[in-house]
Design an enzyme around this catalytic site. Structure first.
Site, mmCIF file in Angstrom:
data_model
loop_
_atom_site.group_PDB
_atom_site.id
_atom_site.type_symbol
_atom_site.label_atom_id
_atom_site.label_comp_id
_atom_site.label_asym_id
_atom_site.label_seq_id
_atom_site.Cartn_x
_atom_site.Cartn_y
_atom_site.Cartn_z
ATOM 1 C CE LYS A 221 -3.529 2.465 2.544
ATOM 2 N NZ LYS A 221 -4.615 2.384 3.520
ATOM 3 N NE ARG A 231 -5.831 9.768 3.296
ATOM 4 C CZ ARG A 231 -4.550 9.958 3.025
ATOM 5 N NH1 ARG A 231 -4.089 11.193 2.877
ATOM 6 N NH2 ARG A 231 -3.730 8.942 2.904
ATOM 7 C CE LYS A 244 -3.650 8.301 6.566
ATOM 8 N NZ LYS A 244 -4.826 7.399 6.506
ATOM 9 C CD GLU A 260 5.763 -3.779 3.675
ATOM 10 O OE1 GLU A 260 5.124 -4.672 4.261
ATOM 11 O OE2 GLU A 260 6.111 -2.731 4.246
ATOM 12 C CE LYS A 275 -6.188 1.932 -0.461
ATOM 13 N NZ LYS A 275 -6.366 2.170 0.917
ATOM 14 C CB SER A 301 -11.507 7.427 -3.349
ATOM 15 O OG SER A 301 -10.256 7.855 -2.813
ATOM 16 C CE1 TYR A 340 -15.141 3.388 -2.569
ATOM 17 C CE2 TYR A 340 -13.218 3.702 -3.979
ATOM 18 C CZ TYR A 340 -13.768 3.565 -2.725
ATOM 19 O OH TYR A 340 -12.969 3.605 -1.615
#
Ligand SMILES: NCc1[nH]cc(CCC(=O)O)c1CC(=O)O
Ligand SMILES: [Mg+2]
Length: 353
Positions: A221, A231, A244, A260, A275, A301, A340
């Protein structure tokens, strides 16, 4: 005999016809366009297909009853009260979408430094899981594990002196995963990028007699600008302090993604995820080729918003861009996509038969 383009090279010269029928005709043995000459011919050689089985549909939840609220930056996406989420679960079943993913908008009054609402067995996500499972036990439910919908600072973990604490956060994430699994969630999806959380969650689930609950790790990610509208949807856009980058990955890296993913598989992940999606299709391909694990991509998104906004402006054909973008994940090797667009795409796929 050397074979190139399906015909022995030695024979290619021999086959040339004298006096071509069409003036200026190129002397081509190989014409790739022949396989594209009609829809039936294109269907015969099509390498990848998208089906409704490939779709995971993310839903945003909000407190209340009979409530649907448009998410401003995601045209066509709404926050839903639990009863409305149950209605969408029914729609998903009818559309043969196998799985829903749930994300809560948490009332600001319930947010705190520690994200304590995350471990409330009666929080919005748990309520929705129970309500959906009660009416429609045959649809899969995935729950995100991370603290950001619940913290006043919008980060995925606990903070001390501006640092995100790893091990302390993992302990809370295990409790969050357990309340979700006990509510009936089928797939726990840690999206927080703390080190060691998959192993800790697996152990917690197993010790609680929840060994059938799957883990889909948000394994690779990235710290991405494409999460902006999400968000907005969960109400952490305004409160998020800083970025982040100390826990989500640097977008310059792909070898690191493999490390990872390898760790999360070793720690017990049943499925792995990359992602965002479209800007990271190279990572999807490398992960699939390297590990041969069930591999998912999240068309996030911002990716949705770009296509939806351009379509709303009449700048591109929204339906075609949607289908093309989803097929790209299949081509890259993904087994499925969180999107979505899921209900719209499923409607289109079913209309095509
Ligand atoms: N950790 C929470 C989480 N889970 C899924 C997304 C983003 C999904 C999207 O943009 O659609 C995020 C946001 C973030 O990490 O900031
Ligand atoms: Mg990791």
């Amino acid at each position: 005999m050397a074979i190139k383009y399906g015909r022995p090279i030695e024979l290619r010269e021999v086959s040339r016809r004298e006096g071509a029928a069409v003036p200026h005709a190129l002397d081509l043995t190989v014409r790739p366009r022949r396989n594209r000459k009609a829809e039936w011919a294109r269907r015969m050689v099509r390498e990848n297909v998208l089906t409704t089985d490939d779709l995971i549909w993310p839903l945003f939840l909000i407190d209340g009853h009979n409530k649907r609220e448009q998410v401003a930056s995601m045209p066509g996406v709404e926050r839903l009260s639990v009863d409305q989420a149950v209605r969408e679960a029914e729609r998903a079943l009818k559309l043969t979408i196998p799985c829903l993913a749930l994300f809560p908008y948490t009332e600001p009054s319930l947010r705190d430094e520690e994200g304590s609402e995350a471990t409330n067995p009666n929080n919005l996500v748990c309520q929705a899981v129970r309500a959906i499972k009660k009416e429609f036990p045959d649809i899969g439910i995935l729950c995100d594990v991370a603290l950001d919908p619940f913290t006043s600072h919008g980060h995925d973990g606990l903070i001390s002196d501006g640092r995100i604490l790893n091990d302390e956060t993992v302990a809370v994430l295990v409790r969050q995963a357990l309340v979700q699994a006990e509510a009936g969630c089928d797939i726990i999806a840690p999206s927080d990028m703390m080190d060691g959380r998959v192993a800790a969650i697996r152990e917690g689930l197993d010790q609680s007699g929840l060994s059938d609950v799957q883990i889909m790790a948000y394994a690779a990610k990235y710290a991405s600008a494409f999460y902006g509208p999400f968000r907005d949807a969960i109400g952490s856009a305004k409160t998020l302090t800083g970025d982040k980058r100390t826990y989500q990955m640097d977008s310059a890296n792909t070898d690191e993604a493999l490390r990872e993913v390898e760790l999360d598989i070793a720690e017990g992940a049943d499925m792995v995820m990359v992602k965002p999606g479209m800007p990271y299709l190279d990572v999807v391909r490398r992960v699939k080729d390297t590990f041969a694990m069930p591999t998912f991509a999240y068309q996030v998104s911002g990716e949705y918003a770009m296509i939806a906004a351009a379509a709303n402006n009449g700048w591109l054909d929204g339906e075609r861009a949607m289908m093309e973008s989803l097929l790209a994940f299949k081509r890259a090797g993904a087994d499925g996509v969180l999107s979505y667009f899921a209900p719209k795409a499923a409607e289109k796929l079913r209309a095509q038969g």
